[in-house]
Scaffold this motif. Structure first.
Motif, PDB file in Angstrom:
ATOM      1  N   PHE A  83      46.410  17.762  46.165  1.00 19.90           N
ATOM      2  CA  PHE A  83      45.864  19.039  46.627  1.00 19.90           C
ATOM      3  C   PHE A  83      44.563  19.320  45.897  1.00 19.90           C
ATOM      4  O   PHE A  83      44.338  18.836  44.792  1.00 19.90           O
ATOM      5  N   ASP A  84      43.709  20.061  46.553  1.00 20.20           N
ATOM      6  CA  ASP A  84      42.402  20.406  45.997  1.00 20.20           C
ATOM      7  C   ASP A  84      42.106  21.825  46.489  1.00 20.20           C
ATOM      8  O   ASP A  84      41.712  22.017  47.630  1.00 20.20           O
ATOM      9  N   LEU A  85      42.330  22.798  45.613  1.00 18.34           N
ATOM     10  CA  LEU A  85      42.329  24.197  46.036  1.00 18.34           C
ATOM     11  C   LEU A  85      41.285  25.019  45.299  1.00 18.34           C
ATOM     12  O   LEU A  85      40.972  24.743  44.134  1.00 18.34           O
ATOM     13  N   PHE A  86      40.771  26.012  46.007  1.00 20.41           N
ATOM     14  CA  PHE A  86      39.774  26.894  45.414  1.00 20.41           C
ATOM     15  C   PHE A  86      40.255  28.336  45.493  1.00 20.41           C
ATOM     16  O   PHE A  86      40.759  28.758  46.539  1.00 20.41           O
ATOM     17  N   TYR A  87      40.097  29.050  44.386  1.00 24.48           N
ATOM     18  CA  TYR A  87      40.507  30.452  44.335  1.00 24.48           C
ATOM     19  C   TYR A  87      39.380  31.292  43.765  1.00 24.48           C
ATOM     20  O   TYR A  87      38.756  30.909  42.777  1.00 24.48           O
ATOM     21  N   ARG A  88      39.173  32.428  44.394  1.00 23.60           N
ATOM     22  CA  ARG A  88      38.183  33.374  43.880  1.00 23.60           C
ATOM     23  C   ARG A  88      38.901  34.567  43.292  1.00 23.60           C
ATOM     24  O   ARG A  88      39.992  34.909  43.726  1.00 23.60           O
ATOM     25  N   PRO A  89      38.273  35.216  42.322  1.00 25.07           N
ATOM     26  CA  PRO A  89      38.913  36.422  41.793  1.00 25.07           C
ATOM     27  C   PRO A  89      38.993  37.490  42.884  1.00 25.07           C
ATOM     28  O   PRO A  89      38.070  37.626  43.681  1.00 25.07           O
ATOM     29  N   SER A  90      40.090  38.221  42.925  1.00 29.03           N
ATOM     30  CA  SER A  90      40.292  39.184  44.010  1.00 29.03           C
ATOM     31  C   SER A  90      39.258  40.297  43.986  1.00 29.03           C
ATOM     32  O   SER A  90      39.002  40.922  45.005  1.00 29.03           O
ATOM     33  N   GLU A  91      38.625  40.545  42.841  1.00 27.77           N
ATOM     34  CA  GLU A  91      37.620  41.616  42.751  1.00 27.77           C
ATOM     35  C   GLU A  91      36.427  41.355  43.675  1.00 27.77           C
ATOM     36  O   GLU A  91      35.745  42.282  44.068  1.00 27.77           O
ATOM     37  N   THR A  92      36.195  40.081  44.004  1.00 23.21           N
ATOM     38  CA  THR A  92      35.049  39.781  44.858  1.00 23.21           C
ATOM     39  C   THR A  92      35.385  39.960  46.338  1.00 23.21           C
ATOM     40  O   THR A  92      34.519  39.905  47.177  1.00 23.21           O
ATOM     41  N   LEU A  93      36.652  40.180  46.635  1.00 26.10           N
ATOM     42  CA  LEU A  93      37.049  40.377  48.030  1.00 26.10           C
ATOM     43  C   LEU A  93      36.693  41.777  48.488  1.00 26.10           C
ATOM     44  O   LEU A  93      36.802  42.726  47.739  1.00 26.10           O
ATOM     45  N   VAL A  94      36.275  41.881  49.725  1.00 25.77           N
ATOM     46  CA  VAL A  94      36.096  43.199  50.313  1.00 25.77           C
ATOM     47  C   VAL A  94      37.463  43.577  50.882  1.00 25.77           C
ATOM     48  O   VAL A  94      37.937  42.989  51.850  1.00 25.77           O
ATOM     49  N   VAL A  95      38.096  44.531  50.244  1.00 25.43           N
ATOM     50  CA  VAL A  95      39.456  44.876  50.642  1.00 25.43           C
ATOM     51  C   VAL A  95      39.434  46.023  51.646  1.00 25.43           C
ATOM     52  O   VAL A  95      38.941  47.109  51.361  1.00 25.43           O
TER      53      VAL A  95
END
Ligand SMILES: [Zn+2]
Ligand SMILES: [Zn+2]
Length: 175
Positions: free
Chosen positions: A82-94
């Motif tokens: 597997f090769d996965l990428f995660y961004r911090p949730s703060e950068t999401l427009v919620v």
């Protein structure tokens, strides 16, 4: 195992873990783990990003579920990278109506100081499970007449669904 972003700021975090059945909860997916789940890989913070993490590795596990056709035991062996990428949730427009359950890490982003390796592995295993859960590709299933498992016993019930369908079509075309 907690994959800490703070630690990733200093160095790549390597993991090589073995989870015994029960350590990762698969109960909501109607599968049980029938042997140890092994996972190894590296978690790293990507340079020049807003805290993006890359988790690359390999997992292997054997799972058991009920066969869709005969209700017997169906086994699945997964062994995959597997090769996965995660961004911090703060950068999401919620969006206001989207509720984020803090107890559950969604794939694609992480909250707070890092991620639990167990959550990542669980997500991956569930994604990798085949939609058709059969004990073998040529499983004969259960006889609709007598209810016997046709893999174990051959009954002499007459089931001719194909013929029935043709008869029904003939009836229709006759008007
Ligand atoms: Zn089966
Ligand atoms: Zn039968």
């Amino acid at each position: 195992m907690f994959l800490s972003v703070k630690e990733m700021e200093v160095r790549k975090v390597r993991f090589e873990e073995t989870f015994q059945p029960g350590e990762i909860d698969f109960s909501s997916d109607a599968v049980t783990q029938s042997g140890p789940l092994r996972a190894e890989g590296v978690a790293e913070l990507l340079a020049n990003t807003d805290g993006e993490i890359r988790i690359k590795g390999r997992l292997s596990v054997t799972l058991e579920a009920e066969c869709d056709r005969c209700l017997g035991r169906a086994q699945f062996h997964l062994d995959t990278g597997f090769d996965l990428f995660y961004r911090p949730s703060e950068t999401l427009v919620v969006e206001p109506e989207v509720a984020i359950d803090e107890g559950e890490a969604e794939i694609g982003f992480y909250a707070g100081l890092g991620m639990e390796l167990e959550d990542i592995l669980r997500e991956q295993v569930v994604l990798l499970l085949p939609l058709q859960r059969v004990c073998s590709a040529d499983c004969k299933g259960i006889c609709p007449v007598c209810g016997r498992n046709r893999n174990e016993t051959s009954c002499n019930c007459r089931v001719e669904p194909a013929n029935d369908r043709w008869n029904a079509l003939r009836e229709i075309s006759r008007g």
